[in-house]
Design a protein around this motif. Structure first.
Motif, PDB file in Angstrom:
ATOM      1  N   ASN A  77       0.825  -1.217   0.000  1.00 32.71           N
ATOM      2  CA  ASN A  77       0.000   0.000   0.000  1.00 32.71           C
ATOM      3  C   ASN A  77       0.854   1.260   0.000  1.00 32.71           C
ATOM      4  N   GLU A  78       1.955   1.221   0.749  1.00 34.78           N
ATOM      5  CA  GLU A  78       2.843   2.403   0.773  1.00 34.78           C
ATOM      6  C   GLU A  78       3.472   2.631  -0.602  1.00 34.78           C
ATOM      7  N   ARG A  79       3.959   1.561  -1.204  1.00 40.70           N
ATOM      8  CA  ARG A  79       4.594   1.721  -2.529  1.00 40.70           C
ATOM      9  C   ARG A  79       3.558   2.156  -3.556  1.00 40.70           C
ATOM     10  N   SER A  80       2.376   1.611  -3.435  1.00 41.67           N
ATOM     11  CA  SER A  80       1.285   1.979  -4.335  1.00 41.67           C
ATOM     12  C   SER A  80       1.003   3.485  -4.259  1.00 41.67           C
ATOM     13  N   ALA A  81       1.014   4.022  -3.045  1.00 35.28           N
ATOM     14  CA  ALA A  81       0.695   5.451  -2.860  1.00 35.28           C
ATOM     15  C   ALA A  81       1.725   6.321  -3.594  1.00 35.28           C
ATOM     16  N   TYR A  82       3.005   5.948  -3.533  1.00 41.92           N
ATOM     17  CA  TYR A  82       4.035   6.726  -4.261  1.00 41.92           C
ATOM     18  C   TYR A  82       3.792   6.668  -5.773  1.00 41.92           C
ATOM     19  N   LEU A  83       3.442   5.475  -6.236  1.00 45.28           N
ATOM     20  CA  LEU A  83       3.220   5.337  -7.685  1.00 45.28           C
ATOM     21  C   LEU A  83       2.005   6.161  -8.119  1.00 45.28           C
ATOM     22  N   PHE A  84       0.948   6.123  -7.308  1.00 50.30           N
ATOM     23  CA  PHE A  84      -0.240   6.918  -7.658  1.00 50.30           C
ATOM     24  C   PHE A  84       0.061   8.425  -7.646  1.00 50.30           C
ATOM     25  N   LYS A  85       0.930   8.853  -6.704  1.00 52.64           N
ATOM     26  CA  LYS A  85       1.304  10.280  -6.678  1.00 52.64           C
ATOM     27  C   LYS A  85       2.017  10.642  -7.978  1.00 52.64           C
ATOM     28  N   THR A  86       2.892   9.744  -8.440  1.00 53.67           N
ATOM     29  CA  THR A  86       3.615  10.008  -9.699  1.00 53.67           C
ATOM     30  C   THR A  86       2.635  10.058 -10.868  1.00 53.67           C
ATOM     31  N   VAL A  87       1.656   9.167 -10.848  1.00 51.57           N
ATOM     32  CA  VAL A  87       0.630   9.168 -11.912  1.00 51.57           C
ATOM     33  C   VAL A  87      -0.055  10.531 -11.964  1.00 51.57           C
ATOM     34  N   LYS A  88      -0.422  11.025 -10.781  1.00 51.94           N
ATOM     35  CA  LYS A  88      -1.145  12.309 -10.721  1.00 51.94           C
ATOM     36  C   LYS A  88      -0.289  13.434 -11.311  1.00 51.94           C
ATOM     37  N   LEU A  89       0.993  13.446 -10.923  1.00 45.25           N
ATOM     38  CA  LEU A  89       1.885  14.510 -11.418  1.00 45.25           C
ATOM     39  C   LEU A  89       2.081  14.405 -12.930  1.00 45.25           C
ATOM     40  N   MET A  90       2.211  13.177 -13.418  1.00 48.92           N
ATOM     41  CA  MET A  90       2.416  13.021 -14.870  1.00 48.92           C
ATOM     42  C   MET A  90       1.157  13.407 -15.639  1.00 48.92           C
ATOM     43  N   LYS A  91      -0.003  13.101 -15.054  1.00 43.99           N
ATOM     44  CA  LYS A  91      -1.264  13.460 -15.730  1.00 43.99           C
ATOM     45  C   LYS A  91      -1.389  14.975 -15.889  1.00 43.99           C
ATOM     46  N   ASP A 123       0.154   3.378 -13.257  1.00 39.20           N
ATOM     47  CA  ASP A 123      -1.171   3.192 -12.681  1.00 39.20           C
ATOM     48  C   ASP A 123      -1.444   1.701 -12.415  1.00 39.20           C
ATOM     49  N   TRP A 124      -1.127   0.873 -13.405  1.00 40.53           N
ATOM     50  CA  TRP A 124      -1.375  -0.575 -13.284  1.00 40.53           C
ATOM     51  C   TRP A 124      -0.564  -1.169 -12.131  1.00 40.53           C
ATOM     52  N   TYR A 125       0.728  -0.817 -12.087  1.00 43.80           N
ATOM     53  CA  TYR A 125       1.588  -1.420 -11.060  1.00 43.80           C
ATOM     54  C   TYR A 125       1.371  -0.798  -9.681  1.00 43.80           C
ATOM     55  N   ALA A 126       0.748   0.397  -9.644  1.00 43.55           N
ATOM     56  CA  ALA A 126       0.334   0.933  -8.344  1.00 43.55           C
ATOM     57  C   ALA A 126      -0.704  -0.011  -7.738  1.00 43.55           C
ATOM     58  N   GLU A 127      -1.543  -0.597  -8.586  1.00 45.46           N
ATOM     59  CA  GLU A 127      -2.527  -1.583  -8.105  1.00 45.46           C
ATOM     60  C   GLU A 127      -1.846  -2.910  -7.768  1.00 45.46           C
ATOM     61  N   GLU A 128      -0.973  -3.349  -8.685  1.00 42.05           N
ATOM     62  CA  GLU A 128      -0.337  -4.665  -8.506  1.00 42.05           C
ATOM     63  C   GLU A 128       0.542  -4.727  -7.255  1.00 42.05           C
ATOM     64  N   ALA A 129       1.080  -3.575  -6.845  1.00 45.58           N
ATOM     65  CA  ALA A 129       1.951  -3.554  -5.652  1.00 45.58           C
ATOM     66  C   ALA A 129       1.232  -4.169  -4.448  1.00 45.58           C
ATOM     67  N   LYS A 130      -0.087  -4.063  -4.449  1.00 46.14           N
ATOM     68  CA  LYS A 130      -0.865  -4.550  -3.294  1.00 46.14           C
ATOM     69  C   LYS A 130      -1.204  -6.033  -3.436  1.00 46.14           C
ATOM     70  N   ARG A 131      -0.818  -6.639  -4.540  1.00 49.17           N
ATOM     71  CA  ARG A 131      -1.276  -8.017  -4.821  1.00 49.17           C
ATOM     72  C   ARG A 131      -0.124  -8.979  -5.065  1.00 49.17           C
ATOM     73  N   ILE A 132       0.882  -8.899  -4.204  1.00 44.91           N
ATOM     74  CA  ILE A 132       2.004  -9.837  -4.343  1.00 44.91           C
ATOM     75  C   ILE A 132       1.791 -10.952  -3.317  1.00 44.91           C
TER      76      ILE A 132
END
Ligand code: NAP
Length: 473
Positions: free
Chosen positions: A57-71, A104-113
């Motif tokens: 969840n923590e790693r996912s949050a960083y990835l989602f923040k990057t998604v937002k900035l890139m968008k 975006d995809w791997y922000a989700e996958e980070a939670k599913r290992i």
């Protein structure tokens, strides 16, 4: 500029970045070498100690923040891609969206290992398999998709809990710098992502020779890929290699010819043919070859060549002079061996400038003795071969050292299924010229490489399985 341990650095060594459409200098950047790469590896090693312990969840949050900035920067990023790579702006924008979709995809996958519990073979034992990040990863990316090739590697690596040192192609480092600005703003801990820009051989050597780099992921030519695998052998790294291709594009006599022609337009001429899954050999059944080739030549001649920033441009420049030379040589060799040029065939003098433009080209009467039949084209030339039977075309299509992508056009379901099984390639498009989606495994077999990117398959490449056996005494 390069980015090590959460900080941007400048040096006295500078490199000019030029626009392949105009040869104008668009930026001058600082570059670094082996010593800085070693420092980046050390910082990634240090960061791994804590990053590997973060929750999904923590790693996912960083990835989602990057998604937002890139968008928020889609247009800016697309402009940079067009300037440094040359592709038309709408295609550059599609690349930015694709690059974001990996994060975006791997922000989700980070939670599913997940690991696994295995049935024990002894009543007092418990058996399990846990999955852990590989460690520090080295990544080397090409210029043809300067942004999406980066996120396709970094997103799964971060999701898995790995840290990374990335080297982009020296011709297109500006999109890499922009995406690292987004990582920085997203607040990724120091050392988790590092960017080294500079001479390939020196940086490559620092990455391959380091025992601290536990995985090397590379997208580029088969020639360099083989060298990197050899150089990685001494430290027994895990390697993923996305290499060259020589895709056959087979059009059977029962195919929808117009659909097949439009498929070539996309698969051959998008990105000026500089795509690893691009069609290299078009095979038309002899009974429909004339009609197919006439239609293909007509559509090809309609393509608008120009600066990617100009509205309506279909085909931009090639990346450099060497690529232009390869196109000239392949056409000259084909003509010498009796090919007929029915569209394009020569260098295009755009705006009386020095840009690296080559006309979208269709060659008829292509034969196996031509250089283009075996050498990767990586440019806008479509040689058309003919064939008589299904058995013959399976053999011809597979007669290549490469095994990345293959295409087949037919309305016969049985034949489509037979081709799916017989074609020795990692990606097959049946009546589909664009068989690439984020959830699917992307990658080749034979000399097109090893390992997959995309979907759950891409995540596995950054994980190690550890078996644990517990005796309950
Ligand atoms: P390349 O020469 O292999 O370059 C690719 C990357 O490798 C660049 O970052 C380059 O750096 C670096 N490199 C070059 N020599 C190196 C060395 N000795 N050690 C370490 N790194 C080194 O490939 P290219 O000709 O530019 O790119 C086109 C090729 O990539 C084609 O064959 C294409 O099919 C393949 N490709 C494959 C895929 C796939 O997914 N399978 C996708 C895209 C492209 P510099 O730019 O600084 O030289």
């Amino acid at each position: 500029m390069y980015y090590i341990n959460g900080e941007w650095h400048e040096s006295d060594q500078k490199e000019q970045i030029t626009n392949p459409a105009t040869l104008e200098v668009i930026d001058t950047i600082s570059v670094c070498g082996g010593e800085e790469t070693k420092a980046a590896i050390a910082s990634a090693k240090e960061a791994f100690k804590t990053w590997k312990k973060t929750t999904g969840n923590e790693r996912s949050a960083y990835l989602f923040k990057t998604v937002k900035l890139m968008k928020e920067r889609v247009d800016e990023l697309a402009q940079i891609i067009t300037l440094e790579n040359g592709k038309p702006l709408p295609d550059a924008k599609r690349e930015v969206l694709s690059a974001i979709s990996y994060l975006d995809w791997y922000a989700e996958e980070a939670k599913r290992i997940y690991g696994e519990v295995l049935p024990a073979s002894h009543q007092d034992k418990s058996l399990m398999v846990i999955k852990q990040p590989v460690g520090v990863c080295g990544a080397i990316t090409p210029w043809n998709f300067p942004l999406s090739m980066i996120t396709r590697k970094i997103a799964p690596a971060l999701a898995a809990g790995c840290t990374i040192v990335l080297k982009p192609a020296l011709q297109t480092p500006l999109s890499a710098i922009k995406v690292f600005e987004c990582f920085h703003e997203a607040g990724l801990p120091k050392g988790v992502v590092n960017l080294v820009v500079g001479p390939a051989e020196e940086i490559g050597k620092a990455l391959t020779s380091s025992p601290d780099v536990r995985k090397l992921t590379f997208t580029g030519s088969t020639f360099i890929g083989k060298k990197l695998v050899r150089d990685s052998a001494d430290t027994m790294k895990k390697v993923s290699m996305e290499l060259g291709g020589h895709a056959p594009y087979i059009v059977f006599d029962d195919a929808d010819i117009d659909l097949a022609v439009e498929g070539v337009m996309l698969s051959k001429f998008k990105n000026s043919g500089q795509t690893c899954i691009s069609t290299n050999r078009v095979y038309a059944h002899e009974s429909i070859a004339k009609e197919f080739a006439e239609k293909l030549a007509k559509r090809t001649a309609e393509l608008k060549i120009g600066d990617g920033l100009e509205e309506g441009t279909d085909v931009g420049p090639l990346i450099n002079e060497k690529a232009l030379e390869t196109m000239k040589n392949q056409v000259a060799d084909a003509v010498k061996n009796n090919a007929e040029v029915v569209a394009g065939g020569k260098v295009f003098n755009y705006d009386n400038g020095d840009g690296y433009f080559f006309e979208p080209t269709v060659l008829l009467n292509a034969t196996d003795d031509m250089v283009i039949a075996t050498e990767e084209t990586f440019g806008p030339i479509a040689p058309v071969f003919t064939f008589e039977s299904e058995e013959e075309i399976i053999e011809k299509a597979n007669n290549t050292l490469y095994g990345l992508a293959a295409y087949c056009y037919t309305k016969d379901l049985g034949r489509g299924l037979r081709m799916m099984k017989e074609l020795e390639f990692g990606i097959i498009g049946i009546n589909d010229p664009a068989p690439i989606v984020i959830q699917a495994p992307f990658g080749g077999i034979k000399e097109s490489g090893m390992g997959k990117e995309g979907g759950k398959f891409g995540l596995e490449e950054y994980l190690e399985e550890k078996f644990v056996s517990i005796y309950e005494n």
